[in-house]
Design an enzyme around this catalytic site. Sequence first.
Site, mmCIF file in Angstrom:
data_model
loop_
_atom_site.group_PDB
_atom_site.id
_atom_site.type_symbol
_atom_site.label_atom_id
_atom_site.label_comp_id
_atom_site.label_asym_id
_atom_site.label_seq_id
_atom_site.Cartn_x
_atom_site.Cartn_y
_atom_site.Cartn_z
ATOM 1 N N SER A 186 0.667 -1.311 -0.076
ATOM 2 C CA SER A 186 0.191 0.067 0.175
ATOM 3 C C SER A 186 0.789 1.409 -0.040
ATOM 4 C CB SER A 186 -0.856 -0.013 1.173
ATOM 5 O OG SER A 186 -1.708 -0.971 1.080
ATOM 6 N N GLN A 198 -1.265 8.798 -1.445
ATOM 7 C CA GLN A 198 -1.276 10.290 -2.374
ATOM 8 C C GLN A 198 -0.713 11.252 -1.365
ATOM 9 O OE1 GLN A 198 -4.712 10.163 -4.758
ATOM 10 N NE2 GLN A 198 -4.179 8.623 -6.036
ATOM 11 N N GLU A 249 -5.584 19.196 4.947
ATOM 12 C CA GLU A 249 -6.412 17.719 4.774
ATOM 13 C C GLU A 249 -7.318 17.927 5.766
ATOM 14 O OE1 GLU A 249 -4.435 14.247 4.251
ATOM 15 O OE2 GLU A 249 -3.400 14.690 2.359
ATOM 16 N N HIS A 287 -12.353 5.406 3.001
ATOM 17 C CA HIS A 287 -12.086 6.756 2.230
ATOM 18 C C HIS A 287 -13.234 7.071 1.452
ATOM 19 C CE1 HIS A 287 -10.032 9.869 0.395
ATOM 20 N NE2 HIS A 287 -8.961 9.669 1.158
ATOM 21 N N ARG A 347 -8.567 7.603 11.986
ATOM 22 C CA ARG A 347 -7.247 8.194 11.855
ATOM 23 C C ARG A 347 -7.690 9.511 11.225
ATOM 24 N NH1 ARG A 347 -3.829 7.610 6.688
ATOM 25 N NH2 ARG A 347 -5.499 6.895 5.874
#
Length: 508
Positions: free
Chosen positions: A43, A48, A115, A229, A368
């Site tokens: 992974s 990204q 983010e 996600h 997370r």
Amino acid sequence: MTRAMDGQPVIIGAGIAGLAAALFLAPEPVVLVTRAPLGADGSSPLAQGGIAASVGLDDDDALHLADTLAAGDGLCDAEAARRILSAGPEAIAALERLGVRFDRDAAGGLLLGLEAAHSRRRIVHADGDGTGRELVRALSEAARACPSITLVEGEARRILMREGEVCGLLVATAEGARVLTTRRLVLATGGVGALYEHTTNPVASWGVGIALAAEAGAELADLEFVQFHPTALATPARPLPLISEAVRGEGALIVDGSGRRILEHVPGQELAPRDVVARAVWRELTAGREVFLDARASLGARFATRFPQVAAGCRAAGIDPATDLVPIRPAAHYHMGGIAVDAHGRSTVPGLWAAGECAATGLHGANRLASNSLLEAVVCGRDVANDIAGRPAGRAIVPAPSALPPAADAAPARAIVSRLIGVTRDAEGLTAALQRLLPLAEGAPPAAAPARVGLMMAASALARTESRGAHARTDFPDTASVARRSRITLPAALAAARRVRVPDLAFA
């Protein structure tokens, strides 16, 4: 060659955590077991987003910690989080010393992205949206050049035990079975995404480290917490291409087919915590409506320059994100749970350490915070190396291993886990998951090991009768007043499935 490696530390996994552990161990000799040539699997190269680190002038460790604890929804280990996050600036410097090329502005300063759920721009990127790829490139080159690292290409099939302690590893290689004698074994094997039909993880990431550790008797923690996600590119490709959260950080919106913003009235809107956004997208999809990411106004023609990896994935699907709406869906992306470890990465099994996504350090809690995982991989890889370094090899007496187990097949478990342990859960579905996974888990390879991982996840999810972070129970929508991390072992999960009721699991 094998005799020369006897007693050396063995690391399973050549993603960022495994590579970091091997490099920080230098000059002590170490064996690195990798499924494929360095940089070609796992992974890590797909990551990204970037690395979250409080390196900005308007940022500090306390702010980063506050954001992490808020995203973790009461379940973070605050001391573990403080320790890992405070190492962020030094981790960035160490990676640069190892050859990582981070993106910088014209004045030479680090370019910092924003983010979801971060209160500051603190995401350090490399090659735009190619951070994971760049980290793996640099660390792989450093590992190849490091004389203390011996590479063994193969697949770990079983941890060998003697008198309750690790004494070796059984590996399937192109030349056949191979036993690596060691009393210092590190698991850095990634997550569980491949137990789901829709995932951003590679097909081998079905929880192999969790399965190996559980079979050896290790305790697992927080297995119910799977992060989906919210913006995977909705295509037939597997794994699903990821659309980085940083795209929303640059102003992209989430809309339905009519252009309506589905998060307009949600606190934080597009930059709300991932679990909130994922459930909002999931509700639209289950209601029969398509959902899209709209970056036309915010990025437009700049999209391909700012996010070249995402743009390439879109082009492969026949989509131009500069002019088109981009179809999205939630996909299993990261596992907050894993092998229970202490501050040094030690599991409950003597001689067994874990780092990276397969380890449950307590940093992430129930959800997370974006880009904390790459930081955790580097810092905890270093911490494991520091704990192992200089320990006497000891004398490992390896029992005669049984026949080499066949390669695992996650497909039978995947169909069950995808349907019943998804974005939202309830007691009926989780009980059904236990019932359907049990015969696979108690059966023969190749289906048994992945089914055992799914079974432990289902048992943990059934025992948590609340909704918290990424764990959403439609039959228990409220959050309990007291936050408790879960603990489970393989025997406890099997017993729970046989009883088909909420088990007497230990919580702490």
